[in-house]
Design an enzyme around this catalytic site. Structure first.
Site, PDB file in Angstrom:
ATOM      1  N   GLN A 131      86.800  19.885  34.211  1.00 20.35           N
ATOM      2  CA  GLN A 131      85.649  19.857  35.112  1.00 20.35           C
ATOM      3  C   GLN A 131      84.457  19.207  34.401  1.00 20.35           C
ATOM      4  O   GLN A 131      84.309  19.318  33.181  1.00 20.35           O
ATOM      5  CB  GLN A 131      85.306  21.258  35.607  1.00 20.35           C
ATOM      6  N   GLY A 157      61.292  23.215  22.560  1.00 17.19           N
ATOM      7  CA  GLY A 157      60.465  23.559  21.410  1.00 17.19           C
ATOM      8  C   GLY A 157      60.810  24.917  20.859  1.00 17.19           C
ATOM      9  O   GLY A 157      61.895  25.157  20.348  1.00 17.19           O
ATOM     10  N   TRP A 159      59.648  28.268  18.250  1.00 15.70           N
ATOM     11  CA  TRP A 159      59.127  28.414  16.891  1.00 15.70           C
ATOM     12  C   TRP A 159      59.724  27.390  15.928  1.00 15.70           C
ATOM     13  O   TRP A 159      59.011  26.672  15.234  1.00 15.70           O
ATOM     14  CB  TRP A 159      59.405  29.831  16.398  1.00 15.70           C
ATOM     15  N   ASP A 196      59.612  23.174  30.820  1.00 15.75           N
ATOM     16  CA  ASP A 196      58.646  24.067  30.177  1.00 15.75           C
ATOM     17  C   ASP A 196      58.489  23.612  28.731  1.00 15.75           C
ATOM     18  O   ASP A 196      59.479  23.337  28.050  1.00 15.75           O
ATOM     19  CB  ASP A 196      59.146  25.521  30.222  1.00 15.75           C
ATOM     20  N   ASP A 198      57.142  24.530  24.983  1.00 18.33           N
ATOM     21  CA  ASP A 198      56.813  25.657  24.103  1.00 18.33           C
ATOM     22  C   ASP A 198      56.433  25.099  22.735  1.00 18.33           C
ATOM     23  O   ASP A 198      57.203  25.171  21.774  1.00 18.33           O
ATOM     24  CB  ASP A 198      58.016  26.604  24.017  1.00 18.33           C
ATOM     25  N   GLU A 200      54.503  25.259  19.476  1.00 18.50           N
ATOM     26  CA  GLU A 200      53.874  26.260  18.610  1.00 18.50           C
ATOM     27  C   GLU A 200      53.501  25.634  17.264  1.00 18.50           C
ATOM     28  O   GLU A 200      54.306  25.656  16.354  1.00 18.50           O
ATOM     29  CB  GLU A 200      54.827  27.452  18.425  1.00 18.50           C
ATOM     30  N   TYR A 201      52.253  25.061  17.102  1.00 17.48           N
ATOM     31  CA  TYR A 201      51.157  25.047  18.069  1.00 17.48           C
ATOM     32  C   TYR A 201      50.438  23.720  17.949  1.00 17.48           C
ATOM     33  O   TYR A 201      50.291  23.209  16.834  1.00 17.48           O
ATOM     34  CB  TYR A 201      50.161  26.182  17.763  1.00 17.48           C
ATOM     35  N   THR A 267      51.584  36.748  24.770  1.00 14.23           N
ATOM     36  CA  THR A 267      50.819  37.949  24.423  1.00 14.23           C
ATOM     37  C   THR A 267      51.707  39.019  23.788  1.00 14.23           C
ATOM     38  O   THR A 267      51.789  40.151  24.257  1.00 14.23           O
ATOM     39  CB  THR A 267      50.109  38.496  25.672  1.00 14.23           C
ATOM     40  N   TYR A 268      52.371  38.642  22.727  1.00  9.75           N
ATOM     41  CA  TYR A 268      53.202  39.545  21.931  1.00  9.75           C
ATOM     42  C   TYR A 268      53.276  38.969  20.534  1.00  9.75           C
ATOM     43  O   TYR A 268      52.747  37.874  20.273  1.00  9.75           O
ATOM     44  CB  TYR A 268      54.595  39.721  22.554  1.00  9.75           C
ATOM     45  N   ASP A 269      53.890  39.689  19.614  1.00 14.98           N
ATOM     46  CA  ASP A 269      53.964  39.274  18.210  1.00 14.98           C
ATOM     47  C   ASP A 269      52.598  39.227  17.540  1.00 14.98           C
ATOM     48  O   ASP A 269      52.372  38.437  16.621  1.00 14.98           O
ATOM     49  CB  ASP A 269      54.648  37.901  18.058  1.00 14.98           C
ATOM     50  N   TRP A 406      60.035  37.660  27.223  1.00 13.91           N
ATOM     51  CA  TRP A 406      60.989  37.249  26.188  1.00 13.91           C
ATOM     52  C   TRP A 406      61.770  38.490  25.760  1.00 13.91           C
ATOM     53  O   TRP A 406      61.173  39.401  25.241  1.00 13.91           O
ATOM     54  CB  TRP A 406      60.243  36.676  24.972  1.00 13.91           C
TER      55      TRP A 406
END
Length: 422
Positions: A131, A157, A159, A196, A198, A200-201, A267-269, A406
């Site tokens: 397939q 992306g 970390w 999306d 991501d 950093e940074y 908004t974590y870590d 996450w």
């Protein structure tokens, strides 16, 4: 095994080494606070305030990690069997890589080569050797057929793989073209509804330090929007470092906001065992609190700082971690205690999934709108269904566009945490 070395949220250890910090912010919004504020004003005033408050959105976006199909044995089918698929509006597939100024495939085997048996498959139909599309991409296609309203974005992306964005920013149009060609590849074009980013940074430090300039992020997002057009989603996970001189100030997030459908402030870590001796502190505080190790490292500070830049509430989502961070060698129950190092975790020291922590170290305290647990000589912080409910109150009060988290495999097999979001 692929994945855990790439875990994008294990970011702060490298930040400390680079002399940089990560993020989040500020006033307590407990249920008691809301009640007393409402009682102190007149009914007319309360009605007027409610009418003036922006209406919160209902987006629920969960990250699915490509490496989760290995050690974690978490597959797209688990999104269905846990009931999470019924709660999600969007899935971010993490991660594609950024190499040579282009979007590239992260793990071709997991993405589109792995063969699924009937028992492993979303619809109970086994893959065949010939397939054209297998792997998680094909399973996502099957999941979308069961849930026609569900959207999927390919996230690039994270970390470990953000180091390539600086080169991409040198030629945004070429980067955008490469991403479009990959996301819209005829083999899986119907699977994805957008992209999306991501990074950093931008113009700051993550696993490596970027010096591409303040406008690089805006220019990159502008090129992506131009190429992907209005019919595709373009979103970005961004820093939540609201400290004075912190990462939010390093890039033009306000200018780039016009090109994205929404931002996911991470908004974590905020705190963790990369500071091996402590002080113990919750990794995802909703607000500031007395004794917080770093001002500006909490959700409220980040949201207020981003809104203060003129970014609409509807383009900001509230971030939740489906995992905890912990220390060992801790004798003090309350936050602020000393430690001797990272607590053992199932896949990585200092971090563990909610589904593991809820039984091995049950929460026995709360601070700043999130939970913590002291068991034996270990100290962990993580969100529970109860604290997530409190964060949803905050999301609604702030008129945010929705919630993201996450990541999916950290939840229980019956989706305790995602149910709390809903």
């Amino acid at each position: 095994m692929l994945g855990l070395h790439r875990r994008p949220r294990a970011r702060l250890k490298a930040l400390i080494a680079a002399g940089c910090t990560a993020a989040l912010g500020a006033t307590l919004f407990t249920g008691a606070h809301f009640a007393s504020a409402g009682e102190s004003g007149s009914a007319t005033k309360s009605t007027a305030q409610a009418a003036a408050a922006p209406k919160a959105g209902n987006k629920v976006i969960g990250y699915f990690t490509e490496w989760g199909v290995y050690d974690r044995n978490y597959h797209v089918k688990n999104i269905q069997t846990s009931g999470s698929a019924n709660k999600l509006t969007h899935i971010n597939y993490a991660f594609g890589n950024v190499q040579g100024g282009k979007c590239t495939v992260g793990d071709s085997f997991a993405d589109y080569e792995k063969t699924y048996t009937a028992a492993q498959s979303v619809d109970g139909v086994a893959d065949t050797w010939d397939q054209p599309l297998r792997g998680s991409f094909n399973q996502l296609r099957k999941l979308k057929k069961l849930h026609p309203g569900l959207k999927v974005l390919w996230s690039f992306g994270g970390w470990t793989w953000s180091g390539g964005f600086g080169q991409a920013a040198a030629n945004p149009a070429a980067f955008a073209q490469s991403c479009y060609n990959l996301v819209e590849d005829p083999r899986w074009k119907d699977v994805f509804d957008g992209i999306d980013i991501d990074w950093e940074y931008p113009n700051a430090c993550g696993a490596s330090c970027d010096t591409s300039g303040r406008e690089s992020f805006k220019n990159l997002l502008s090129a992506l929007r131009s190429k992907f057009g209005s019919s595709n989603l373009v979103t970005a996970a961004i820093t939540a470092d609201a400290s004075s001189g912190g990462k939010i100030e390093k890039a033009n997030y306000a200018g780039a906001a016009q090109y994205v459908d929404w931002y996911n402030p991470m908004t974590y870590d905020s705190f963790g065992a990369w500071a091996a001796q402590g002080p113990t502190a919750p990794h995802s505080p909703l607000t500031s609190y007395t004794g917080i190790p770093q001002q500006g490292f909490n959700t409220d500070a980040a949201i207020k700082k981003l809104k203060g830049l003129g970014i609409p509430s509807s383009k900001l989502l509230l971030g939740i971690g489906f995992y905890g961070r912990g220390w060992t060698g801790v004798t003090q129950k309350a936050p602020g205690g000393t430690a001797t190092g990272a607590a053992p975790g199932k896949y990585e020291a200092g971090i563990d999934d909610y589904k593991e922590l809820k039984s091995k170290c049950p929460a026995n305290g709360t601070v700043a709108g999130t939970a913590y647990a002291h068991c034996g000589n270990q100290w962990w912080s993580y969100d529970t269904p109860s604290t997530i409910a409190g964060k949803m109150t905050y999301k609604n009060q702030q008129g945010l566009g929705g919630t993201f988290f996450w990541e999916l495999s950290g939840d229980t097999s019956n989706g305790e945490l995602i149910k709390a979001i809903n």
